[in-house]
Motif scaffolding. Structure first.
Motif, mmCIF file in Angstrom:
data_model
loop_
_atom_site.group_PDB
_atom_site.id
_atom_site.type_symbol
_atom_site.label_atom_id
_atom_site.label_comp_id
_atom_site.label_asym_id
_atom_site.label_seq_id
_atom_site.Cartn_x
_atom_site.Cartn_y
_atom_site.Cartn_z
ATOM 1 N N GLU A 1 0.857 -1.203 0.000
ATOM 2 C CA GLU A 1 0.000 0.000 0.000
ATOM 3 C C GLU A 1 0.880 1.236 0.000
ATOM 4 N N GLN B 1 5.198 -2.449 11.788
ATOM 5 C CA GLN B 1 4.370 -1.312 12.189
ATOM 6 C C GLN B 1 3.158 -1.827 12.958
ATOM 7 N N PRO C 1 -0.451 -7.058 14.436
ATOM 8 C CA PRO C 1 -0.702 -7.732 13.152
ATOM 9 C C PRO C 1 -1.991 -7.252 12.480
ATOM 10 N N VAL C 2 -1.941 -7.255 11.169
ATOM 11 C CA VAL C 2 -3.117 -6.932 10.366
ATOM 12 C C VAL C 2 -4.125 -8.071 10.491
ATOM 13 N N SER C 3 -3.605 -9.297 10.520
ATOM 14 C CA SER C 3 -4.454 -10.451 10.804
ATOM 15 C C SER C 3 -3.594 -11.491 11.511
ATOM 16 N N THR C 4 -4.229 -12.344 12.321
ATOM 17 C CA THR C 4 -3.437 -13.331 13.047
ATOM 18 C C THR C 4 -3.494 -14.702 12.385
ATOM 19 N N VAL D 1 -0.285 -11.889 9.478
ATOM 20 C CA VAL D 1 0.176 -10.863 8.533
ATOM 21 C C VAL D 1 0.500 -9.584 9.300
ATOM 22 N N VAL D 2 1.691 -9.052 9.063
ATOM 23 C CA VAL D 2 2.069 -7.784 9.691
ATOM 24 C C VAL D 2 2.417 -6.760 8.616
ATOM 25 N N LYS D 3 2.401 -5.507 9.049
ATOM 26 C CA LYS D 3 2.658 -4.419 8.110
ATOM 27 C C LYS D 3 4.044 -3.854 8.391
ATOM 28 N N ASN E 1 2.321 -5.711 3.337
ATOM 29 C CA ASN E 1 1.702 -6.646 4.263
ATOM 30 C C ASN E 1 2.383 -7.984 4.056
ATOM 31 N N GLU F 1 3.169 -11.888 5.148
ATOM 32 C CA GLU F 1 2.665 -13.066 5.844
ATOM 33 C C GLU F 1 3.849 -13.888 6.333
#
Lengths: 379, 247, 322
Positions: free
Chosen positions: B217, C120, C123-126, C130-132, C143, C145
């Protein structure tokens, strides 16, 4: 047909760009203000191989082709026309002339240190009363049996003071008109040579331009280049190649101005938007880009012909005339896009514009190039 | 001895970063590739070490993991003076995969230099992973390296200062800015010679990937800058306190 | 399974960074419904480690071996790995500072863990995990994984919110099993920066560029930094000129920072510089060139002379502090 540059050509272009954008840029405005010769840069450029780009490695040159030379000249000229004319004169007038037409002894003694960039060269053709018309040489080189005796004055000589090696064009047999002209290689510290004052020029201010006076100067016989009377042909042949260097210089001044103007048009805002979004500016940039692209194509074509061993005199005249004329147009438009800022020294474009003017004048004015081109057409 | 320098192939630092339509991959069209700036400094230092220790350092070898498109970058390393280049012919899938490939190459070199970070994915991982795979000592944030007899004098930045170290070979030094003054511009002679120097292409070894780049992004656009008059400069401090609440 | 956070110390003391890591690890563990532990290496007082209780750390394993002082990268990675094995940690959180960058990749290989550095926030999802993180030096985010069962994350500073969660911290002696032979980094001398805010710790950063004209003009920046409790930074030309040390260079080839407040004096804001600072929360720019790209990135801007603006900033800051 192939419009791709080779990996090596691109590497040379990048090296020239890196040096120009990293080093030359640093004090270029100050050097221009003070008309200060870029001594340190010339030394660095020599170490990088820019002083004998096309000279055969067996004479200590870099052994690159004419296209590489055009690419290097363009990049240097984007930042500093004064530095690039020093490079151009040494490469395409002096080194080229000596390598192409000098004796083996001359190449050993004079070409090698020039190609290494340890010393610089100058090309002494123009005279107070013979600029564009090179047939009218007033400087004389009298044949005294075991030496030539030179008297006269040369004008507008680039590298006159910093050079150690001169190529001199002078009249030996006035009755034979241009067929009596000779070319010599001569050391600047020869007794009887004096320099006029440093010319205070409009642009290319840190290149070192003087008139050179000859008063009973003795030149050894072996320093004549080619047969007796070869001088005029020599000068014309050398200028054919030299035109590619100046054409590439003019191209660089134009493309440098275009790059700066484009960046500015993306940043500067007026009437609530970047000025590049106004069609008046966008179309100007478009016109400038087409001119630059045309000039580059002409330059590369001329260099390619030279690299292929094909005749390139007309092509180099076209490249020089066109690139010089559009350099003037493009740099002037760049100043216009920058507005008031462009008229100040800080933004470089006014200097590029002053430098561009000279490309229409030296090494054959635009008018002279048109004579060359039209004579070939009407032949 | 031979010094190995790891070379990353990254987009020129002025590149405008773009991604493909579904934002899953970097759009490399029209990108100019360069030697990763930190790796370029490592290479510069390696060249200096070779020049100053002609008897000791017999050559400088550069290596990367990448497809044929990265050869321009390797050739540039050769042009500035590296003696030999190695390319492992594989896509650099993730840091662990790349380090695994390099481990196969690097085991024969007593001194390996790597840049601390890469200007593309900023993973700061390859050097350390390689050291662990080789079970070698590593020093990170190295800002100076020199021979001291058979040992090395290394300076590194630590959180809160700097240190001088004495290290024995073999060593993997992960270098940062300060290690060499400025990267070198290749001389034409070097560019000409680069053509004749060996560039060996190796097949990749079996290795896993542990991470995957799912999507990208762009940062949210910033609000317009609030301009304050030079004469009222003090107001900025007040605004930072009252409005932005960062003071 | 559990989450483990490595808590570094500086001469036996913790810093704000330590608490940031603790809070992050606690919040991460909560989102995964896992227990969280910390590991500390080197001599640290129990009372110091107990402070981690403010941010939800219930147990700290402390190996007080003095040899960790040498910051031997391999030894520290081994010790964290031993701690992770002991508590069955699948995720290890480490600072993204000099030591963290040195140790995390080694640890990742040892644990066969996917590594993401400079993460950052949470996590975006666990599932999938997924982390940013910042890529292309601040020009974009990715993002990422982590596919492996084990994971190592280094945390970008200032990228998430600290949440207090007071618990009682148990400090437990821990032997990572290292011997003297494991420590091979020989320190000859250490040069500590004292009395100054370190750039990587600073919440406020005062930076100068070529527009500062000369090294001696830095006294004004130093004065402002002192009043605000800020760290000092510079642009690349400044460190290249030798006006300031390389350690202060922020930007593409220097350090990448993300303070709450970043002041740019006489910095034009070349794309390479912006990459290193664009994640700062608030940017203040002072530059005489109204076209300088720094104003595109800035929140507050003054077009003017830095030497006229600085004294006004200094006096306004003094007034505010008093």
């Amino acid at each position: 047909m192939n419009f791709e540059f080779t990996e090596e050509q691109l590497m040379i272009q990048q090296a020239a760009r890196d040096y120009a954008q990293r080093e030359l840029i640093k004090d270029v405005i100050e050097r221009d203000n003070k008309a200060e010769f870029p001594t340190e840069h010339v030394k660095n450029l020599a170490d990088l191989g820019f002083m004998g780009i096309m000279v055969d490695p067996k004479y200590d040159g870099s052994g690159m082709d004419g296209i590489s030379y055009v690419l290097a000249m363009e990049e240097l000229s984007k930042v500093d026309g004064s530095a690039s004319v020093i490079v151009s004169v040494n490469n395409s007038l002096v080194c080229f002339g000596l390598e192409e037409y000098g004796s083996e002894e001359i190449k050993e003694k004079y070409l090698k240190p020039l190609a290494r960039g340890e010393v610089l060269g100058a090309f002494l053709l123009s005279e107070p009363e013979a600029g564009s018309d090179a047939t009218m040489q007033r400087t004389t080189a009298e044949d005294k049996g075991d030496y030539y005796l030179v008297n006269g004055t040369k004008n507008w000589i680039t590298n006159a003071n910093c050079a150690s090696t001169y190529i001199l064009i002078a009249q030996t047999h006035p009755e034979k008109k241009h067929k009596g002209i000779n070319a010599f290689v001569i050391e600047k510290n020869t007794p009887g040579i004096t320099l006029g004052p440093h010319e205070d020029k409009m642009g290319m201010r840190s290149s070192d331009t003087h008139s050179v006076m000859f008063n009973d100067v003795k030149i050894p016989k072996e320093n004549r280049i080619g047969e007796d009377g070869f001088g005029f042909k020599f000068a014309m042949k050398v200028l054919e190649g030299g035109r590619i260097g100046i054409a590439a210089q003019a191209l660089g001044l134009a493309s440098g101005a275009l790059e700066r103007a484009t960046a500015y048009a993306k940043e500067r805002k007026a009437f609530g938007t970047e000025i590049g979004n106004h069609q008046a500016i966008a179309f100007k940039l478009s016109d400038m880009a087409v001119k630059v692209e045309n000039a580059r194509n002409l330059c590369v074509k001329a260099a390619w012909l030279k690299d292929q061993g094909k005749p390139y005199g007309v092509a180099s005249a076209m490249a020089k005339q066109y690139a010089a004329d559009i350099a003037m147009e493009v740099t002037t438009e760049a100043v216009q896009i920058f507005g008031g800022y462009g008229y100040t020294k800080e933004y470089h474009v006014e200097r590029l514009m002053r430098e561009a003017k000279l490309t229409q004048i030296y090494e054959g004015t635009s008018e002279i190039q048109k004579i060359v081109i039209s004579r070939d057409l009407l032949r | 001895m031979k010094i190995l320098v790891l070379i990353g192939n990254v987009p020129d630092t002025t590149t405008k970063i773009k991604f493909n339509a579904d934002k899953t991959a970097f759009d490399a069209s029209g990108v100019q590739w360069i030697i990763n700036p930190w790796d370029e400094l490592a290479l510069t230092r390696a060249m200096e070490l070779k020049e100053a220790n002609a008897g000791k350092v017999e050559s400088v070898v550069v290596a990367n993991v990448g497809r044929a498109i990265t050869e321009g970058t390797l050739r540039k390393a050769l042009a500035v003076g590296a003696d030999e280049a190695i390319r492992v012919d594989a896509d650099p899938l993730d840091a662990f995969y790349v380090a695994s490939q390099l481990a196969a190459v690097a085991k024969d070199y007593e001194l390996v230099l790597a840049g601390i970070e890469a200007a593309d994915y900023n993973s700061a991982a390859i050097g350390g992973m390689l050291a662990e795979l080789l079970d070698r000592k590593s020093i990170s944030a190295v800002s100076g390296i020199d021979f001291d007899g058979d040992s090395l004098k290394v300076s590194r930045e630590i959180d809160g200062g700097s240190q001088s170290l004495k290290m024995e070979l073999p060593l993997l030094a992960i270098v940062q800015k300060g290690i060499a003054k400025e990267p070198r511009i290749p001389a034409m002679r070097g560019i000409m010679m680069a053509r004749k120097k060996p560039l060996n292409v190796l097949a990749p070894v079996e290795a896993e990937t542990l991470t995957a780049y799912n999507s990208f992004e762009m940062p949210a656009p910033k609000a317009a800058c609030k301009m304050i008059n030079e004469e009222q400069a003090g107001d900025v401090i007040r605004l930072l306190h009252e409005e932005a609440k960062v003071l | 399974m559990s989450v483990l956070v490595y808590i570094e110390n500086w001469d036996g003391k913790l810093k704000k960074l330590s608490f940031e890591l603790a809070s992050y690890a606690t919040q991460l563990a909560e989102s995964l419904q896992l227990p969280v532990n910390a590991v500390s290496l080197g001599k640290v007082d129990e009372s110091e480690l107990k402070k981690l209780g403010t941010y939800g750390i219930e147990k700290v394993m402390s190996d007080s071996n003095e040899l960790f002082k040498s910051l031997d990268n391999r030894a520290i990675a081994k010790a964290i790995n031993a701690a992770a094995a002991k508590v069955g940690a699948a995720i290890v959180v480490i600072a993204n500072n000099n030591l963290g960058k040195a140790v995390a990749p080694r640890l990742a290989v040892r644990m066969k863990a996917g590594l993401v550095s400079a993460v950052q926030g949470l996590p975006v999802s666990t599932a999938p995990f997924v982390v940013k993180k910042i890529v292309f030096t601040g020009k974009a985010f990715a993002n990422i994984e982590v596919k492996s069962a084990n994971k190592v994350l280094t945390l970008a500073p200032n990228s998430f919110k600290l949440v207090e969660k007071a618990v009682e911290t148990l400090v437990e002696a821990f032997d990572s099993g290292l011997t003297a032979a494991d420590f091979e980094t020989i320190i000859e001398s250490t040069n500590k920066v004292t009395g100054k805010i370190l750039l990587q710790d600073a919440e406020i950063v005062v930076a100068g560029g070529r527009g500062m004209k000369a090294a001696e003009n830095w006294n004004q920046l130093e004065e402002l930094a002192e009043i605000l409790g800020a760290g000092l930074a510079c642009s690349r030309p400044v460190s290249d000129e030798g006006w300031r040390p390389h350690a202060e260079h922020v930007g593409q080839t220097g350090k990448i920072i993300a303070p709450n407040l970043y002041f740019a004096f006489g910095i034009s804001g070349a794309i390479q510089h912006l990459g290193g600072v664009s994640s700062s929360k608030v940017i203040v720019a002072v530059n005489k060139d109204p076209e300088a790209p720094i104003f595109e990135a800035a929140d507050y801007g003054i077009v003017g002379d830095v030497f006229k603006v600085l004294p006004q900033f200094i006096s306004a800051a003094k007034e505010m502090k008093s």
